[in-house]
Design a protein around this motif. Structure first.
Motif, PDB file in Angstrom:
ATOM      1  N   UNK A 272      35.208  37.260  57.119  1.00 22.51           N
ATOM      2  CA  UNK A 272      36.526  37.800  57.459  1.00 22.51           C
ATOM      3  C   UNK A 272      37.630  36.775  57.184  1.00 22.51           C
ATOM      4  N   UNK A 273      37.470  35.554  57.685  1.00 21.10           N
ATOM      5  CA  UNK A 273      38.515  34.531  57.539  1.00 21.10           C
ATOM      6  C   UNK A 273      38.709  34.099  56.082  1.00 21.10           C
ATOM      7  N   UNK A 274      37.610  34.035  55.324  1.00 23.83           N
ATOM      8  CA  UNK A 274      37.686  33.578  53.931  1.00 23.83           C
ATOM      9  C   UNK A 274      37.784  34.732  52.933  1.00 23.83           C
ATOM     10  N   UNK A 275      37.794  35.955  53.460  1.00 26.18           N
ATOM     11  CA  UNK A 275      37.895  37.148  52.607  1.00 26.18           C
ATOM     12  C   UNK A 275      36.772  37.189  51.570  1.00 26.18           C
ATOM     13  N   UNK A 276      35.535  37.104  52.055  1.00 25.98           N
ATOM     14  CA  UNK A 276      34.357  37.043  51.199  1.00 25.98           C
ATOM     15  C   UNK A 276      33.575  38.353  51.225  1.00 25.98           C
ATOM     16  N   UNK A 277      32.936  38.676  50.125  1.00 27.70           N
ATOM     17  CA  UNK A 277      32.024  39.828  50.151  1.00 27.70           C
ATOM     18  C   UNK A 277      30.733  39.474  50.892  1.00 27.70           C
ATOM     19  N   UNK A 278      29.973  40.481  51.258  1.00 29.81           N
ATOM     20  CA  UNK A 278      28.697  40.280  51.941  1.00 29.81           C
ATOM     21  C   UNK A 278      27.779  39.401  51.094  1.00 29.81           C
ATOM     22  N   UNK A 279      26.936  38.661  51.764  1.00 31.08           N
ATOM     23  CA  UNK A 279      25.912  37.808  51.150  1.00 31.08           C
ATOM     24  C   UNK A 279      26.469  36.674  50.281  1.00 31.08           C
ATOM     25  N   UNK A 280      27.690  36.265  50.542  1.00 30.24           N
ATOM     26  CA  UNK A 280      28.252  35.139  49.797  1.00 30.24           C
ATOM     27  C   UNK A 280      27.697  33.831  50.364  1.00 30.24           C
ATOM     28  N   UNK A 281      27.189  32.954  49.509  1.00 29.76           N
ATOM     29  CA  UNK A 281      26.719  31.666  50.001  1.00 29.76           C
ATOM     30  C   UNK A 281      27.895  30.746  50.328  1.00 29.76           C
ATOM     31  N   UNK A 282      27.696  29.910  51.331  1.00 27.32           N
ATOM     32  CA  UNK A 282      28.703  28.911  51.700  1.00 27.32           C
ATOM     33  C   UNK A 282      28.006  27.562  51.850  1.00 27.32           C
ATOM     34  N   UNK A 283      28.783  26.526  51.665  1.00 27.14           N
ATOM     35  CA  UNK A 283      28.332  25.169  51.961  1.00 27.14           C
ATOM     36  C   UNK A 283      28.950  24.759  53.284  1.00 27.14           C
ATOM     37  N   UNK A 284      28.166  24.097  54.107  1.00 30.46           N
ATOM     38  CA  UNK A 284      28.655  23.620  55.389  1.00 30.46           C
ATOM     39  C   UNK A 284      28.493  22.097  55.397  1.00 30.46           C
ATOM     40  N   UNK A 285      29.626  21.421  55.384  1.00 31.03           N
ATOM     41  CA  UNK A 285      29.649  19.964  55.445  1.00 31.03           C
ATOM     42  C   UNK A 285      29.995  19.577  56.872  1.00 31.03           C
ATOM     43  N   UNK A 286      29.121  18.827  57.514  1.00 33.59           N
ATOM     44  CA  UNK A 286      29.379  18.343  58.862  1.00 33.59           C
ATOM     45  C   UNK A 286      29.562  16.837  58.784  1.00 33.59           C
ATOM     46  N   UNK A 287      30.716  16.385  59.251  1.00 36.62           N
ATOM     47  CA  UNK A 287      31.049  14.959  59.210  1.00 36.62           C
ATOM     48  C   UNK A 287      31.093  14.421  60.641  1.00 36.62           C
ATOM     49  N   UNK A 288      30.263  13.418  60.911  1.00 36.93           N
ATOM     50  CA  UNK A 288      30.175  12.766  62.213  1.00 36.93           C
ATOM     51  C   UNK A 288      30.893  11.423  62.105  1.00 36.93           C
ATOM     52  N   UNK A 289      31.983  11.254  62.856  1.00 38.47           N
ATOM     53  CA  UNK A 289      32.801  10.052  62.733  1.00 38.47           C
ATOM     54  C   UNK A 289      32.781   9.239  64.017  1.00 38.47           C
ATOM     55  N   UNK A 290      32.446   7.963  63.855  1.00 36.30           N
ATOM     56  CA  UNK A 290      32.476   6.993  64.958  1.00 36.30           C
ATOM     57  C   UNK A 290      33.718   6.130  64.789  1.00 36.30           C
ATOM     58  N   UNK A 291      34.186   5.572  65.895  1.00 28.23           N
ATOM     59  CA  UNK A 291      35.268   4.597  65.808  1.00 28.23           C
ATOM     60  C   UNK A 291      34.670   3.250  65.418  1.00 28.23           C
ATOM     61  N   UNK A 292      35.527   2.338  65.027  1.00 27.62           N
ATOM     62  CA  UNK A 292      35.050   1.002  64.656  1.00 27.62           C
ATOM     63  C   UNK A 292      34.443   0.263  65.847  1.00 27.62           C
ATOM     64  N   UNK A 293      34.692   0.752  67.076  1.00 27.05           N
ATOM     65  CA  UNK A 293      34.077   0.154  68.266  1.00 27.05           C
ATOM     66  C   UNK A 293      32.785   0.855  68.656  1.00 27.05           C
ATOM     67  N   UNK A 294      32.354   1.846  67.855  1.00 29.10           N
ATOM     68  CA  UNK A 294      31.097   2.536  68.125  1.00 29.10           C
ATOM     69  C   UNK A 294      31.209   3.763  68.998  1.00 29.10           C
ATOM     70  N   UNK A 295      32.424   4.228  69.260  1.00 30.35           N
ATOM     71  CA  UNK A 295      32.619   5.426  70.076  1.00 30.35           C
ATOM     72  C   UNK A 295      32.589   6.670  69.190  1.00 30.35           C
ATOM     73  N   UNK A 296      31.721   7.646  69.506  1.00 28.01           N
ATOM     74  CA  UNK A 296      31.755   8.908  68.761  1.00 28.01           C
ATOM     75  C   UNK A 296      33.096   9.592  69.026  1.00 28.01           C
ATOM     76  N   UNK A 297      33.863   9.893  67.964  1.00 28.02           N
ATOM     77  CA  UNK A 297      35.232  10.382  68.175  1.00 28.02           C
ATOM     78  C   UNK A 297      35.526  11.744  67.578  1.00 28.02           C
TER      79      UNK A 297
END
Length: 181
Positions: A136-161
């Motif tokens: 719905x949000x991307x205006x895609x037809x049924x069965x359209x493949x998508x890529x999902x990139x998940x980025x996990x970012x820590x601070x320079x002090x080691x805190x998950x942010x």
């Protein structure tokens, strides 16, 4: 597909605080390729975090996080959904928890709060079929493949942010390039 049909992005520009008046990283990247990048804020909410977000932040099932949901556009067409999650103890009471645009972006605000991102985030890429919401949000037809990139970012002090989940489809970006040719 030749390299003229697409460009490959890098995480680094998205992890650098912006100067006052600078375009956001996506708009700057698109402009460098003669395109127009933009984004629209869809929602800002406190939610229970999905399991990978809980694991990265080291929080329990009932603990809340703030999510900023955005629709990313290229030449005014939707190309990506980006959901960025922040620990509630970092986001509450800051513009991260407000349903409005953050001047300079979240990374700039986080840096002002003392959370400087590491230059090498952990990234995971997966492929799936678009969900009903994504279609719905991307205006895609049924069965359209998508890529999902998940980025996990820590601070320079080691805190998950931050955890950003970006759902995109090459189909849209490629089709727009071909129509512009």
């Amino acid at each position: 597909m030749s390299s003229d049909d697409a460009w490959m992005g890098e995480a680094q520009p998205y992890l650098v605080p912006r100067e006052a008046g600078q375009d956001d990283a996506w708009s700057a990247e698109a402009a460098a390729h003669g395109r127009r990048g933009g984004q629209r804020l869809l929602a800002v909410q406190e939610v229970e975090a999905p399991q990978p977000v809980r694991d990265f932040f080291g929080i329990h099932t009932n603990e809340m996080v703030v999510v900023r949901r955005r629709l990313i556009t290229l030449d005014d067409q939707p190309v990506e959904l980006a959901d960025s999650y922040y620990p509630a103890h970092i986001a509450r009471g800051t513009p991260l928890a407000d349903a409005k645009r953050i001047p300079g972006g979240a990374v700039t605000l986080l840096a002002k709060l003392g959370f400087i991102p590491e230059s090498e985030p952990l990234e995971d890429v997966a492929a799936s079929t678009a969900t009903a919401r994504e279609r719905e949000e991307l205006n895609l037809p049924a069965r359209t493949p998508v890529l999902v990139l998940t980025r996990f970012t820590m601070s320079t002090t080691g805190t998950p942010m931050e955890v950003s989940v970006m759902t995109m489809t090459r189909h849209l970006q490629y089709r727009q390039r071909k129509q512009a040719s």
